[in-house]
Write a protein that holds these residues in place. Structure first.
Motif, short mmCIF file in Angstrom:
data_model
loop_
_atom_site.label_atom_id
_atom_site.label_comp_id
_atom_site.label_asym_id
_atom_site.label_seq_id
_atom_site.Cartn_x
_atom_site.Cartn_y
_atom_site.Cartn_z
N GLY A 202 0.81 -1.21 0.00
CA GLY A 202 0.00 0.00 0.00
C GLY A 202 0.85 1.26 0.00
O GLY A 202 2.07 1.23 0.17
N VAL A 203 0.18 2.38 -0.18
CA VAL A 203 0.86 3.68 -0.14
C VAL A 203 1.39 3.93 1.26
O VAL A 203 2.53 4.38 1.45
CB VAL A 203 -0.10 4.80 -0.58
N ARG A 204 0.59 3.66 2.27
CA ARG A 204 1.01 3.84 3.65
C ARG A 204 1.84 2.65 4.12
O ARG A 204 1.62 1.52 3.68
CB ARG A 204 -0.22 4.03 4.54
N ARG A 205 2.76 2.91 5.01
CA ARG A 205 3.68 1.87 5.45
C ARG A 205 2.95 0.70 6.11
O ARG A 205 1.96 0.88 6.81
CB ARG A 205 4.72 2.45 6.42
N ARG B 192 -4.61 9.50 -7.88
CA ARG B 192 -4.36 8.87 -6.57
C ARG B 192 -3.53 9.79 -5.68
O ARG B 192 -3.77 9.88 -4.46
CB ARG B 192 -3.63 7.54 -6.79
N SER B 193 -2.55 10.49 -6.27
CA SER B 193 -1.73 11.41 -5.47
C SER B 193 -2.58 12.53 -4.89
O SER B 193 -2.43 12.88 -3.71
CB SER B 193 -0.60 11.99 -6.34
N TRP B 194 -3.48 13.08 -5.69
CA TRP B 194 -4.35 14.15 -5.21
C TRP B 194 -5.21 13.67 -4.05
O TRP B 194 -5.35 14.36 -3.02
CB TRP B 194 -5.22 14.67 -6.35
N ALA B 195 -5.77 12.47 -4.20
CA ALA B 195 -6.62 11.93 -3.15
C ALA B 195 -5.83 11.68 -1.87
O ALA B 195 -6.33 11.94 -0.75
CB ALA B 195 -7.28 10.64 -3.63
N GLU B 196 -4.60 11.18 -1.98
CA GLU B 196 -3.79 10.90 -0.80
C GLU B 196 -3.37 12.18 -0.08
O GLU B 196 -3.38 12.25 1.15
CB GLU B 196 -2.55 10.08 -1.18
N VAL B 197 -3.01 13.22 -0.83
CA VAL B 197 -2.64 14.49 -0.20
C VAL B 197 -3.86 15.11 0.48
O VAL B 197 -3.77 15.65 1.60
CB VAL B 197 -2.05 15.46 -1.24
N SER B 198 -5.01 15.03 -0.17
CA SER B 198 -6.24 15.55 0.43
C SER B 198 -6.56 14.82 1.73
O SER B 198 -6.93 15.44 2.74
CB SER B 198 -7.41 15.41 -0.56
N ARG B 199 -6.39 13.50 1.74
CA ARG B 199 -6.63 12.73 2.97
C ARG B 199 -5.63 13.11 4.06
O ARG B 199 -5.99 13.25 5.23
CB ARG B 199 -6.50 11.23 2.66
#
Length: 365
Positions: free
Chosen positions: A180-183, A272-279
């Motif tokens: 996943g993106v998160r560790r 996906r990058s936009w969504a992750e930064v927004s989160r």
């Protein structure tokens, strides 16, 4: 204050000095008058060992609470100011586990565990649901089922009709497991594929974006079913050495220069990058004043609590009104998304752009 004192038949008035003021001073300053001995144990010398009478039996004496030995060279490092803070393990734990996330026509199951532990459990899921595993690649993180047409349970799972026929479309199921993106997380995707006959090779994981509404609904239903299966097997997870090879470089990296954060590189597509930064902005309680996805920026309020507090002027100042102090930018560069930040014009607060990038990185990865 006066006290009556008798001497024979005569009463005399004798003044008495009252120490009320002195007692009050002693009470107020009591904390400063008592020596702080909380750190005296660090430099204390080791006492003499207990000497027993010659007639005593040594085997009947032992330490009730043994104290580990500390080398004198290490004793100077035991002051509270020098003791390192324990790692924040809460950053490795998701608020919820087995969550289905969706973005731009893609759905995946987010699991708070490493792929090496998820791989055997997904294998067991496919066997339990009658799909089986015909082909697999732990390095690519892909499992491909046998034909679902010949299992009643698998037919129900992929929504094939109850009455099979020789002319019906043949179906296989693919599962993709990736870090996943998160560790320490894993993302699981699943899809149903129509085939002419049972494939002899592993089919490439392409053409998965923009599925039909019906296909996306089926994907989310399969992921929900898989999530319930994995939740029930949490206590019996095993580890796959072969699947541990799929662990790749982190998808999110912090770029530093001269020990200061200058950017965050994300090996993801723009959506996906936009969504992750927004989160990350939401999770870190950084208010968003304005945003523009097409231009790639967030205007945020990154002030400290003290800077937001209007103090004595609170009766006509709105403390909670967000103000634009920094801008977070997303730009595409060399096949990746680079996240940078800059202060707004006129902001003179104490928080810097490296502070903002570090906080975002903590929540992104």
């Amino acid at each position: 204050m006066q006290v009556l004192q008798g001497t024979g038949n005569t009463l005399m008035l004798k003044p008495v000095v009252v120490l009320t003021g002195l007692l009050l001073v002693a009470t107020v300053s009591g904390c400063s008058m008592v020596e702080d001995r909380s750190e005296r144990y660090v430099s204390a010398k080791e006492g003499q060992p207990l000497e027993l009478p010659k007639s005593a039996d040594d085997s009947r004496f032992s330490q009730t609470m043994p104290i580990r030995e500390v080398k004198p060279a290490d004793a100077s490092k035991m002051y509270p100011s020098d003791i390192p803070r324990p790692p924040d393990m809460t950053s490795d734990i998701l608020d919820e586990n087995y969550v289905i996330e969706e973005l731009d026509g893609r759905a995946w199951l987010l699991v708070n565990d490493v792929p090496g532990r998820i791989w055997p459990a997904v294998n067991a899921y496919m066997a339990e649901r009658g799909l089986g595993v015909a082909l697999e690649s732990p390095q690519l993180g892909i499992l491909q089922s046998e034909l679902a047409n010949f299992s009643k349970r698998a037919r129900q799972l992929v929504e094939l009709p109850d009455d099979p026929s020789a002319e019906e479309q043949k179906v296989v199921v693919q599962v993709r497991i990736a870090p996943g993106v998160r560790r320490k997380t894993t993302e699981i995707q699943v899809r149903k594929l129509d085939v002419a006959d049972e494939p002899g090779d592993l089919m490439p994981w392409t053409g998965v974006s923009d599925p039909s509404d019906q296909a996306l609904t089926l994907q989310k239903r399969l992921l929900a079913d898989m999530g319930e299966f994995l939740r029930a097997r949490e206590e019996s997870k095993s580890f796959s050495r072969a699947a541990s090879g799929m662990v790749s470089d982190p998808l999110v990296r912090l770029i530093s220069e001269n020990d200061e954060a200058v950017a965050i590189r994300m090996e993801l597509d723009y959506g996906r990058s936009w969504a992750e930064v927004s989160r990350a902005l939401t999770d870190s309680d950084i208010p968003v004043v304005d945003l523009n996805r097409s231009e790639g920026w967030f205007q945020v309020d990154f002030r400290t609590e003290d800077e937001r507090d209007p103090g004595w002027f609170s009766w006509f100042s709105d403390k909670d009104a967000p103000k634009h102090t920094h801008t977070v930018n997303l730009t595409q560069r060399n096949g990746a998304i680079v996240v940078s930040a800059e202060p707004a014009s006129g902001y003179t607060g104490s928080r810097t752009t490296p502070d903002l990038l570090l906080q975002l990185f903590d929540y992104l990865y």
